[in-house]
Design a protein around this motif. Sequence first.
Motif, short mmCIF file in Angstrom:
data_model
loop_
_atom_site.label_atom_id
_atom_site.label_comp_id
_atom_site.label_asym_id
_atom_site.label_seq_id
_atom_site.Cartn_x
_atom_site.Cartn_y
_atom_site.Cartn_z
N THR A 176 0.81 6.37 6.72
CA THR A 176 0.35 7.39 5.76
C THR A 176 1.07 8.70 6.05
O THR A 176 1.95 8.77 6.89
N VAL B 10 5.98 8.08 1.71
CA VAL B 10 6.55 7.68 0.41
C VAL B 10 8.03 7.31 0.54
O VAL B 10 8.62 6.80 -0.38
N ASN B 11 8.60 7.60 1.71
CA ASN B 11 10.05 7.44 1.86
C ASN B 11 10.40 6.05 2.41
O ASN B 11 10.31 5.79 3.61
N PRO C 276 2.90 0.60 3.95
CA PRO C 276 2.50 1.93 3.48
C PRO C 276 1.20 1.78 2.71
O PRO C 276 1.09 0.91 1.85
N GLU D 151 -1.90 2.81 0.14
CA GLU D 151 -1.87 3.41 -1.18
C GLU D 151 -2.21 4.90 -1.14
O GLU D 151 -1.56 5.69 -1.78
N ARG E 130 -2.28 8.63 -0.08
CA ARG E 130 -1.47 9.58 0.68
C ARG E 130 -2.40 10.38 1.59
O ARG E 130 -1.95 11.11 2.44
N SER F 172 0.43 0.09 -0.73
CA SER F 172 0.92 0.76 -1.93
C SER F 172 1.80 -0.20 -2.72
O SER F 172 2.17 -1.26 -2.23
N SER G 229 4.82 -0.50 -3.29
CA SER G 229 6.08 -1.00 -2.73
C SER G 229 5.86 -2.19 -1.79
O SER G 229 6.79 -2.91 -1.46
#
Length: 522
Positions: free
Chosen positions: A429, A434-435, A452, A454, A456, A492, A494
């Motif tokens: 997190t 997000v990267n 990752p 979901e 943030r 998430s 991805s």
Amino acid sequence: MAVYLGFDSSTQSLTLVAIGIYPDHQEVLLERSLPFDEILPRYGTRHGVLPAADPRSVHAPPLMWAEALDLMMAEVAQSGIARDDIRAISGAAQQHGSVYLAHGAGTRLGALKAHEPLVAQLRDVWARATAPVWLDSSTSEACTAITVALGGAAALSRLTGSRAFERFTGPQIRAFAVSQPNAYANTERVHLVSSFMASLLAGAHAPLEPGDASGMNLMDITTCGWAPDALAATAPSLAAKLPPIVPSWTTVGTLAPYWCQRYGFPPARVVAWSGDNPSSLVGLGLVREGRLGVSLGTSDTVFGLMRTARPEPSGIGHVFGAPTGGHMGLTCFANGSLAREHVRDAYGLDWAAFDDALRRTPPGNGGALMLPWFEPEITPAVARPGVRRRHLDPSDAAANVRAVVEAQMMALVRHSSWMGVRPDTFHVTGGAAVNLEILKVMADVSGAQIVPVETRNAAALGAALRAWHADAAASGQAVAWQDIVSSFVRPSGSGAIFARPELRRTYDELMRAQARFEAASH
Ligand code: ADP
Ligand code: XUL
């Protein structure tokens, strides 16, 4: 139908996550962040802290946190959320920071008038106008004094879960009591950021819970009560100035009339606030031993549940209380996002170009190494900052981008092995989660699967989940932790990222080289 609010008062922003629990489903109703520098520029913070001549001294104005809370509560009131359904509120806060309230503050908190903004009524409650925060590294002398008084670093670590760290609250309190004895004597209550924020909501001094209280070098990690020897080694009459420590799921009060009359909230339960890392343990679904969490925020941290307290022998990690009961292990790196941003900005890149540099450079970086100590580092302890490079051309932008990320991921793996669990999964997190390019490096370096999550806002979500758990338990309808987290903690879009086994040797060798370089450099 029940609504729960979870806050995260972190270094750079105040975040809120509101969740709704319906008979047939659960959902996040609202997620909102107020970045301090932008929303409240008149406090003059940069990245949430006050600029200072001495880089070791890092403070923030607690009045700013209070004003942000007031703004956020006003937003919740106007958001369309069914206010009457709000049953409980909890929160998380940056750990270790201390807020010093003067004699009479408790009375003032209990008499907040609904027709005047909160900050106007807090003008004279301070025994100290600013709060030292976790980035402060100015208290080395206090650390030494406390360590000596308690029989050495290993003894202190066994007693409180950590050796003395400059940012921990005990050394901070000692430094304040020594340098400003009158202001210390005028202190009615020393709060952590967490209990300070809970006090504002409840309109009375709020207690602490073991998750955040264990970040002070003052709590007995086995009994989760204050350790009298540690208090005596820290400052005079400290027991009378500290909040009590209660179990994490305790209702510490109800929403004060200020909030109910000003914004139309019901007198909802205020559940003890915790630290951001303990709260993220819940928000990331780490309710079983063996899964580690990583937060890539202002600091980078790695942490996981520990059924029994196993303090770390070399003094790098911390054992904290877990807000689910039991304990957690944690290692913290000060040079997290801000170090990545330093490299990004030094070469005039944006995140897209930063990611491109990671894609273009080979794993292992041809043996190039960086120790990214832009600021004083916590792990390993580095008091005098400065970036160190080996076989790395400072003018090669792409190689420096890869070097900073590989350095951070290798340090994360090496300095979490003391927890004694071989992790096969990391739940990630924080702003940099997000990267994907950074997460790919994390997977290859660690050999683990990277998920990752979901949200943030794991710390704020964890706080909302803790509010739900505490309210359900107090209403005689307890819900198991696994059921609480499984409704909200999801990978998430991805999905999971897997390590490439063919890179194992490259990174095992590079980690050994990093360990040698690190040992020779600090
Ligand atoms: P905190 O809660 O500790 O204040 P956050 O978890 O909100 O911090 O993270 C903020 C950081 O996220 C920023 O400082 C920034 O460096 C980082 N960040 C945001 N977007 C990206 C991105 N695309 N790649 C890498 N880092 C990012
Ligand atoms: C943990 C630590 C940081 C702060 C950041 O020990 O110092 O992670 O909690 O908010």
